[in-house]
Write an enzyme that holds these catalytic residues in place. Structure first.
Site, PDB file in Angstrom:
ATOM      1  N   GLU A 180       0.825  -1.201   0.000  1.00  0.00           N
ATOM      2  CA  GLU A 180       0.000   0.000   0.000  1.00  0.00           C
ATOM      3  C   GLU A 180       0.861   1.255   0.000  1.00  0.00           C
ATOM      4  O   GLU A 180       1.949   1.267   0.567  1.00  0.00           O
ATOM      5  CB  GLU A 180      -0.860   0.028   1.260  1.00  0.00           C
ATOM      6  N   CYS A 200       2.839   8.404   1.991  1.00  0.00           N
ATOM      7  CA  CYS A 200       3.215   7.392   2.969  1.00  0.00           C
ATOM      8  C   CYS A 200       3.559   6.123   2.196  1.00  0.00           C
ATOM      9  O   CYS A 200       2.740   5.625   1.420  1.00  0.00           O
ATOM     10  CB  CYS A 200       2.046   7.161   3.926  1.00  0.00           C
ATOM     11  N   CYS A 212       4.549  -7.596   7.408  1.00  0.00           N
ATOM     12  CA  CYS A 212       5.395  -7.167   8.518  1.00  0.00           C
ATOM     13  C   CYS A 212       5.467  -8.274   9.564  1.00  0.00           C
ATOM     14  O   CYS A 212       4.476  -8.957   9.822  1.00  0.00           O
ATOM     15  CB  CYS A 212       4.837  -5.897   9.152  1.00  0.00           C
ATOM     16  N   CYS A 221       2.543  -5.983  15.887  1.00  0.00           N
ATOM     17  CA  CYS A 221       1.867  -5.023  16.767  1.00  0.00           C
ATOM     18  C   CYS A 221       0.383  -5.381  16.839  1.00  0.00           C
ATOM     19  O   CYS A 221      -0.257  -5.621  15.823  1.00  0.00           O
ATOM     20  CB  CYS A 221       2.048  -3.595  16.248  1.00  0.00           C
ATOM     21  N   CYS A 275      -2.495  -3.478  14.720  1.00  0.00           N
ATOM     22  CA  CYS A 275      -2.208  -3.170  13.317  1.00  0.00           C
ATOM     23  C   CYS A 275      -2.798  -4.202  12.357  1.00  0.00           C
ATOM     24  O   CYS A 275      -2.649  -5.406  12.559  1.00  0.00           O
ATOM     25  CB  CYS A 275      -0.695  -3.086  13.137  1.00  0.00           C
ATOM     26  N   LEU A 294       6.267   4.734  20.309  1.00  0.00           N
ATOM     27  CA  LEU A 294       6.464   4.388  21.718  1.00  0.00           C
ATOM     28  C   LEU A 294       5.202   3.727  22.264  1.00  0.00           C
ATOM     29  O   LEU A 294       5.235   2.602  22.747  1.00  0.00           O
ATOM     30  CB  LEU A 294       6.836   5.648  22.502  1.00  0.00           C
ATOM     31  N   HIS A 295       4.116   4.433  22.195  1.00  0.00           N
ATOM     32  CA  HIS A 295       2.775   3.910  22.507  1.00  0.00           C
ATOM     33  C   HIS A 295       2.555   3.484  23.962  1.00  0.00           C
ATOM     34  O   HIS A 295       1.431   3.093  24.301  1.00  0.00           O
ATOM     35  CB  HIS A 295       2.387   2.747  21.589  1.00  0.00           C
ATOM     36  N   ASN A 354      -8.079   4.614  15.628  1.00  0.00           N
ATOM     37  CA  ASN A 354      -9.273   4.462  14.807  1.00  0.00           C
ATOM     38  C   ASN A 354      -9.555   2.988  14.650  1.00  0.00           C
ATOM     39  O   ASN A 354      -8.627   2.212  14.358  1.00  0.00           O
ATOM     40  CB  ASN A 354      -9.064   5.090  13.436  1.00  0.00           C
ATOM     41  N   CYS A 363      -3.288   1.442   7.724  1.00  0.00           N
ATOM     42  CA  CYS A 363      -2.249   0.521   7.292  1.00  0.00           C
ATOM     43  C   CYS A 363      -2.757  -0.916   7.199  1.00  0.00           C
ATOM     44  O   CYS A 363      -3.277  -1.455   8.158  1.00  0.00           O
ATOM     45  CB  CYS A 363      -1.120   0.603   8.305  1.00  0.00           C
TER      46      CYS A 363
HETATM   47  S1  SF4 Z   1       2.426  -1.126  13.097  1.00  0.00           S
HETATM   48 FE1  SF4 Z   1       2.076  -2.820  11.691  1.00  0.00          FE
HETATM   49  S2  SF4 Z   1       3.383  -2.396   9.913  1.00  0.00           S
HETATM   50 FE2  SF4 Z   1       4.121  -1.101  11.602  1.00  0.00          FE
HETATM   51  S3  SF4 Z   1       5.728  -2.342  12.603  1.00  0.00           S
HETATM   52 FE3  SF4 Z   1       3.818  -2.782  13.720  1.00  0.00          FE
HETATM   53  S4  SF4 Z   1       3.013  -4.611  12.697  1.00  0.00           S
HETATM   54 FE4  SF4 Z   1       4.545  -3.724  11.336  1.00  0.00          FE
END
Ligand code: SF4
Length: 356
Positions: A94, A107, A114, A118, A121, A215-216, A290, A334
């Site tokens: 994307e 972007c 990936c 996370c 995601c 960081l989150h 979101n 994403c």
């Molecule tokens: S947010 Fe998604 S794309 Fe970004 S590093 Fe984490 S798993 Fe990978």
């Protein structure tokens, strides 16, 4: 994969050598081709009107400007354009065009899928396939340029994938975009979940880019729950690498902070974050979540919670921004578009805010 030489990804000096050795043409033809490919973003040899017709024909017989195609594009009411780039091996990534009043940003993705996992995601749910080549990164930008009414001025490496796990190709792509397309490195941002040794390695390159660290969470327990990467590198280790990055590059770091309701958005989290960031030259970018369907069913915090969080940071003297959300009416988070296209439907009505 195609066997024909592909021009996107080659620098001017490589193009000069290529035309001279393959076609016995004067080397300056390589400069002309680079101008057409990168500055004018043409997608056909026919358009290269200052090249002799015989050279254009010969080029189209043996080479490709790009083997990749924009497979799906969506245009939101606020001008966001989302592309799903189909690569020559059939994989898809994307890329997004984000026009603002004063700039045009893109972007870009750095990997197919990936591996970082996370929990918030959409991309993570599809797993990792492979690194993108330098040319495939630059090509996303060129495809988006063709869809844009104005020249692209800024870029963020914040699409699919963890950029620092593809560091050599990433650095080459940033140089190519700077030198060939003409976008200043000061207008480029690379986002990472915090691959600590790679942050030190990136600092060695002394690029005048912005490093954005996701960081989150301010503590290991919370962060490890939402980002498996924290099991390998703790918050303190990560913050130390950010300090080191600043000392070497004199570029302050941006900390991305995705706000998940009741997970990492309490006043205690804000106070701890302020405490841990004391003395780290930085900007904190708050991103209210979101909705994306995830295993943990995270929710977006109410406006008042976001304001309270922001207030605590600002009172502690930390500079804070909040990401402008775009593309509400398209699949702009994403991993959403690719997931849908592969037959894993993900609901619409999301905005471009979830990544890294
Ligand atoms: S947010 Fe998604 S794309 Fe970004 S590093 Fe984490 S798993 Fe990978």
């Amino acid at each position: 994969m195609t066997e024909s030489p592909v021009l996107v990804g080659m620098s001017t000096s490589e193009l000069r050598e290529w035309v001279a050795t393959q076609f016995w043409e004067p080397a300056y033809r390589g400069n002309q081709i680079a101008q057409w490919v990168y500055r004018r973003a043409v997608d056909s040899f026919e358009a290269m009107s200052d090249l002799p017709a015989r050279l254009r024909t010969r080029l189209s017989e043996v080479a490709l400007i790009t083997p990749n195609q924009i497979d799906i594009t969506q245009r939101s009411r606020d001008g966001v354009v989302k592309g799903l780039l189909r690569l020559s091996d059939g994989n898809e990534v994307e890329c997004v065009l984000l026009p603002y009043e004063e700039r045009v940003s893109v972007c870009l993705s750095t990997q197919v899928g990936c591996a970082m996992g996370c929990r918030f995601c959409a991309t993570a749910q599809g797993g990792y396939t492979r690194n993108l080549t330098t040319g495939e990164m630059v090509d996303q930008l060129l495809h988006l340029q063709r869809l844009s009414e104005r020249p692209i001025t800024h870029l963020v490496m914040m699409g699919m994938g963890e950029p620092l796990l593809n560091l050599p190709n990433l650095v080459r792509a940033l140089h190519l975009i700077h030198e060939e397309v003409g976008i200043s490195m000061r207008r480029m941002t690379v986002s990472t979940v915090g691959i600590v040794p790679k942050i030190y390695e990136l600092a060695e390159h002394r690029l005048p880019i912005t490093l954005a660290i996701s960081l989150h969470a301010p503590d290991d327990e919370t962060r490890a729950k939402i980002m498996p990467v924290n099991r390998k590198w703790t918050v303190e280790t990560l913050l130390q690498s950010a300090r080191d990055y600043f000392e070497r590059t004199h570029r302050r770091v941006t900390f991305e902070y995705l706000l998940l309701r009741e997970v990492n958005d309490t006043p205690d989290h804000a106070r701890l974050l302020a405490q841990r960031l004391r003395g780290v030259p930085c900007l904190v970018n708050l991103i209210p979540f979101n909705y994306v369907p995830t295993p943990d069913q995270y929710q977006r915090p109410e406006v008042e919670r976001v304001q309270r969080f922001r207030q605590i940071l600002e009172q502690a003297g930390i500079e804070v921004s909040q990401r402008m959300e775009r593309g509400h009416d398209i699949d702009a988070a994403c991993g959403q578009l690719r997931g849908k296209h592969r037959g894993k439907p993900i609901p619409l009505k999301m905005s471009y805010s979830v990544s890294h």
